[in-house]
Write a protein that holds these residues in place. Structure first.
Motif, PDB file in Angstrom:
ATOM      1  N   ARG A  53       0.904  -1.022  -0.096  1.00 45.25           N
ATOM      2  CA  ARG A  53       0.068   0.133  -0.024  1.00 45.25           C
ATOM      3  C   ARG A  53       0.879   1.093  -0.087  1.00 45.25           C
ATOM      4  N   GLU A  54       2.066   0.952  -0.519  1.00 47.26           N
ATOM      5  CA  GLU A  54       2.950   2.325  -0.781  1.00 47.26           C
ATOM      6  C   GLU A  54       3.323   2.833  -1.915  1.00 47.26           C
ATOM      7  N   PRO A  55       3.242   4.178  -2.146  1.00 45.98           N
ATOM      8  CA  PRO A  55       3.900   4.705  -3.316  1.00 45.98           C
ATOM      9  C   PRO A  55       5.039   4.032  -4.049  1.00 45.98           C
ATOM     10  N   SER A  56       5.254   3.895  -5.276  1.00 47.40           N
ATOM     11  CA  SER A  56       6.282   3.254  -5.595  1.00 47.40           C
ATOM     12  C   SER A  56       7.536   3.716  -5.646  1.00 47.40           C
ATOM     13  N   GLY A  57       7.666   5.092  -5.984  1.00 48.87           N
ATOM     14  CA  GLY A  57       8.765   5.725  -6.313  1.00 48.87           C
ATOM     15  C   GLY A  57       9.461   5.410  -7.844  1.00 48.87           C
ATOM     16  N   ARG A 110       4.283  -3.060  -4.831  1.00 51.76           N
ATOM     17  CA  ARG A 110       4.351  -1.921  -3.833  1.00 51.76           C
ATOM     18  C   ARG A 110       2.524  -1.600  -3.634  1.00 51.76           C
ATOM     19  N   LEU A 141      -5.168   8.803  -3.700  1.00 54.04           N
ATOM     20  CA  LEU A 141      -4.146   9.815  -3.450  1.00 54.04           C
ATOM     21  C   LEU A 141      -2.704   9.797  -3.503  1.00 54.04           C
ATOM     22  N   MET A 142      -2.304   8.382  -2.946  1.00 51.76           N
ATOM     23  CA  MET A 142      -1.060   8.087  -2.478  1.00 51.76           C
ATOM     24  C   MET A 142      -0.222   7.538  -3.878  1.00 51.76           C
ATOM     25  N   ASP A 162       4.354   7.748 -10.605  1.00 54.19           N
ATOM     26  CA  ASP A 162       5.488   8.386  -9.743  1.00 54.19           C
ATOM     27  C   ASP A 162       5.209   9.915 -10.093  1.00 54.19           C
ATOM     28  N   SER A 168       2.284  10.897  -8.324  1.00 55.67           N
ATOM     29  CA  SER A 168       1.282  11.114  -7.399  1.00 55.67           C
ATOM     30  C   SER A 168       1.495  12.511  -6.584  1.00 55.67           C
ATOM     31  N   GLY A 169       2.617  12.626  -6.119  1.00 58.26           N
ATOM     32  CA  GLY A 169       3.092  13.827  -5.305  1.00 58.26           C
ATOM     33  C   GLY A 169       2.566  14.960  -6.032  1.00 58.26           C
TER      34      GLY A 169
END
Lengths: 304, 304, 304, 304
Positions: free
Chosen positions: A85-89, A106, A235-236, A241, A243-244
């Motif tokens: 459940r994390e952004p992947s970068g 991710r 949102l996240m 890449d 998303s921010g």
């Protein structure tokens, strides 16, 4: 609202730098980049639109929101066993992260994660049954029986799907997939080829506006908590890449697709669909993002 | 020489820590780890052996030396368009490097590189024809018509080949492969399943001992320069991420396989084959390396 | 031999693409790229040269061979506690590998590894003492008291040494360094600033030609085994991420420096120094490599 | 509200698994893990608390919100020239990303990014002046003159700051820093050592609750748009590689510190500070996150 949308559509029509249409899927590369449409669906059922809001387009990765919702409904938190459940970068099709984290993607909105979600949904069924279920579910949340899969696009994706096949086999090598890779990919490519117009897409997000309930249709789709959590994931991780940047500029949960569509949710306020096929370098609709930025500035709908 | 080999075999028989037999290919996982064999072939045709030197085993990645030699013969330097010549600094099946370098594998001895070499050899032919050509070539350089492919091992690899399928599709997504992935993998898995015994394997390396000529057979296989270059690639990349350690301890060009075999070349002196199925953590034969280290200490054959 | 060198020098003088002088160290960036020199030292003491073989240049990373030899002499295999023996597969100043492997550099010839070697040599001494010892050691192996450190270059490196400071602090954060970072770097930058000409450099490699003995000087520097092992490290790691290419084209253990020098060893035959300041994209002397390739083709000195 | 807080504090007191106090900074490692405090500040100035809400603790990385706010005030969008706005997908002190993206940190809330922000704030001033300005700014937004820097903690960080020094030198090697590394780090370590209690910390976040205005203090700190944008960055990047999880479970913009504090913002509703020194494996307060999750469930303050 209509006034705001008209003004946005007018501004967008005048934009010169419209981004670049996705060229790696043959059927998508031939779309005219000059098109634009936007629809805002309110909880009470009213839908405001501007531009060619009845023109169908390929929703592509936006379908990942629907397949995740379906998977959570069928399996609950067991979905999270094989997807994070994390952004992947990383870019949407990166495989580096998979190697570093034992084949566990991710999040459910990058390609690898969405493939894992399809595998979770299949539960031993054949692709055909699985697709039928998925399509029925999308029609249900959009409260619209006229939603179809564009088979031509699906075939077009199959013909150039080596990268996704690589991701799937990689996860399979870690024992994270439970169905044959070609069947999973068959479902995945068809799911991405669902065609909708902006009005349909906006309505399909209404259950995320009102804590899980599609008020205008009159039924609950998911629990309030689940609706909030899906919004948080959008949102996240909803713009790969970028998303921010999307959170910074627009400030709404949203999910983009390489077909040029974006579905954005203003919790308690509205569900918004926008479509313009030209993409920025990360793969998100260039004018779509700009239009949402304008809309939020006018309405003050930012969640922050 | 016979004395040295007998002593080495005796020492190896007494070793307790024999490494771990490869367990990811079912057919290989059932091999008895207590076996050991070593053969030294001299340019004049004499072959000295110790241990079960007539016991067949799966040569696995050692076949990559033969397929590279064949590919260079058919295509010359064009082989290097889609595969590099540098050590990888990563495990044999890593995909991270591929993403960072646009799908071009670092060298022909990691899995991705060997798959690209198979693709180069195929030249539009069907897997069957390609395999026939490859087998004929191996028989030719070993001067032995009794070399076969172990179909049971090939099938066993196919059943668990997701990681290699992932590597192949990844390269294909960058346009680096020119045949269907399943056909390339079919050839690759069968090539890895060539079965040889230590005597055969030692003889197959003789052309690399004498500047491209198999002297005992009486014919040239490759040019002197090409033989030297293949040797340099074996030294730099022949033991995956343990190549530096092998060069440091043994000091000979060599290529290992997860079947537990190693082929080592002492230029101008001898071709050496060793087999012991237990592997170290990197995937190279534990006792095989130790035996070669002993042999070089006794003979002074280090190239350094 | 003289004839061969003259012909090589002539060919090099006519080369138009001479590479690019290192520009990140101010003092090095002002060197004239048109210079070329080559010296071949034989075990009996004879030295053949061509070009400006008495012109001093900064040996830079070639010094890493000498500091490693000194460290092995002082600490033996304990050196390997904080530095590995594998090719890195990354540029000379990469920090990615350090993070993935807990601050342990892959080999003593990339910057991080050489910094760890300096730390090992220091053993509690001040930079000044350590440098004096190192300089004395280089003079000893080259059998030449006229070797000095170019302080101007050392200062120039200090002024732009952020990348090396980053590597050092990174290793320190994993507890891998035992002296203050600024002191270690002081020694490191001075070590890299040793100035030699091709004749001196060629003679300094003689102990690696004859199994640890500098025959013309009449003394043993290291054991035969250690000499072979240092050679193996030079072959595997001596040209950063171009080591495979150098082994493929030249086929000799060698170590390059960004000053444009290369020291190459033909075991049992000769020690060769070449200098041309223009570098290829990886940071190795462009004409230096070409000249060595020619020399090996003429002499047949390849170790393969 | 008081009732909710009391219940949360009671539940937390009974928790057995309290995480692990940060052990890499000596002064922090001696803190008693059994402490817990929580404060909720409302726009009108009322502050509700539970637990030891007057106990000072080191705010550590929470200070990055304040330094970013200060930097944006001084330089505006020029801040973004040397720092990005995307989640990193890596641990807080990772250097891998820096190498892949030319020394530009992904966001201002990982260590590298915060160091770049300090560099931006300094503008040629000495560390002392810069710190004075920073402290004054924190007092201003918290409307509390009794906020100080804990020099003992700052010194303690300096003594073990190799990893941050490595990050700073790395960025400097790409020309991204404009002041001496040791001076930047001096400011950075002192900034992280600001000591606050939960009541002060909660009040310091009030300007982010009310679109840039600290209503109880009666002044605007930043524009409404900037407040929203800082909130979006906190949500996306405020909990390092656990930001997705925090958004999923809590659903509020928040910033954590290894001292065990978290500042969370419920836009339009409240500013919340929580403190419990035990951390989860990613470095975020274990009970702090749990307490916020409970609070949001009770109040319905999730932004989603």
């Amino acid at each position: 609202m209509q006034e705001i949308l008209d003004e946005i559509a007018q501004t967008m029509a005048a934009e010169i730098d419209r981004g670049k249409v996705a060229d790696y899927i043959p059927e998508l590369s031939i779309i005219d980049a000059n098109q634009f449409a936007m629809s805002v669906a309110l909880p009470d059922g009213r839908v405001y639109s501007a531009g060619c809001a009845e023109q169908l387009f390929s929703i592509q990765s936006i379908s990942k929101v629907f397949s995740l919702t379906l998977a959570l409904g069928k399996l609950g938190d067991a979905v999270w066993a094989n997807v994070g459940r994390e952004p992947s970068g990383d870019p949407f099709n990166s495989i580096v992260q998979l190697e570093h984290e034992q084949g566990k993607p991710r999040n459910p909105f990058i390609n690898a994660g969405a493939i894992a979600v399809v595998d979770a949904i299949m539960m031993g069924h054949e692709p055909k049954e699985c697709l039928a279920e998925m399509l029925q579910f999308v029609r249900y949340i959009a409260n619209d029986e006229n939603i179809h899969i564009d088979d031509k696009v699906a075939l077009s994706e199959l013909s150039c799907g080596h990268r996704n096949a690589s991701l799937a086999h990689f996860m399979a090598s870690f024992g994270r997939l439970h169905h044959p890779v070609d069947k999973i990919l068959g479902v995945y490519f068809h799911q991405c080829s669902i065609a909708m117009n902006c009005q349909q897409l906006a309505k399909s997000g209404l259950f995320l506006v009102s804590e899980g309930v599609n008020q205008s249709a009159g039924y609950r789709v998911v629990s309030a908590q689940r609706a909030r959590r899906i919004n948080s994931l959008m949102l996240m991780c909803g713009h790969y890449d970028g998303s921010g940047e999307f959170a910074y500029r627009v400030g709404l949960p949203g999910k983009s697709g390489v077909g040029g569509g974006i579905l954005a949710i203003a919790p308690g306020k509205a569900s918004i669909a926008v479509w313009s096929p030209g993409l920025d370098t990360i793969g998100n609709s260039k004018l779509g993002t700009l239009a949402l930025e304008m809309l939020v500035q006018r309405t003050g709908w930012s969640i922050f």
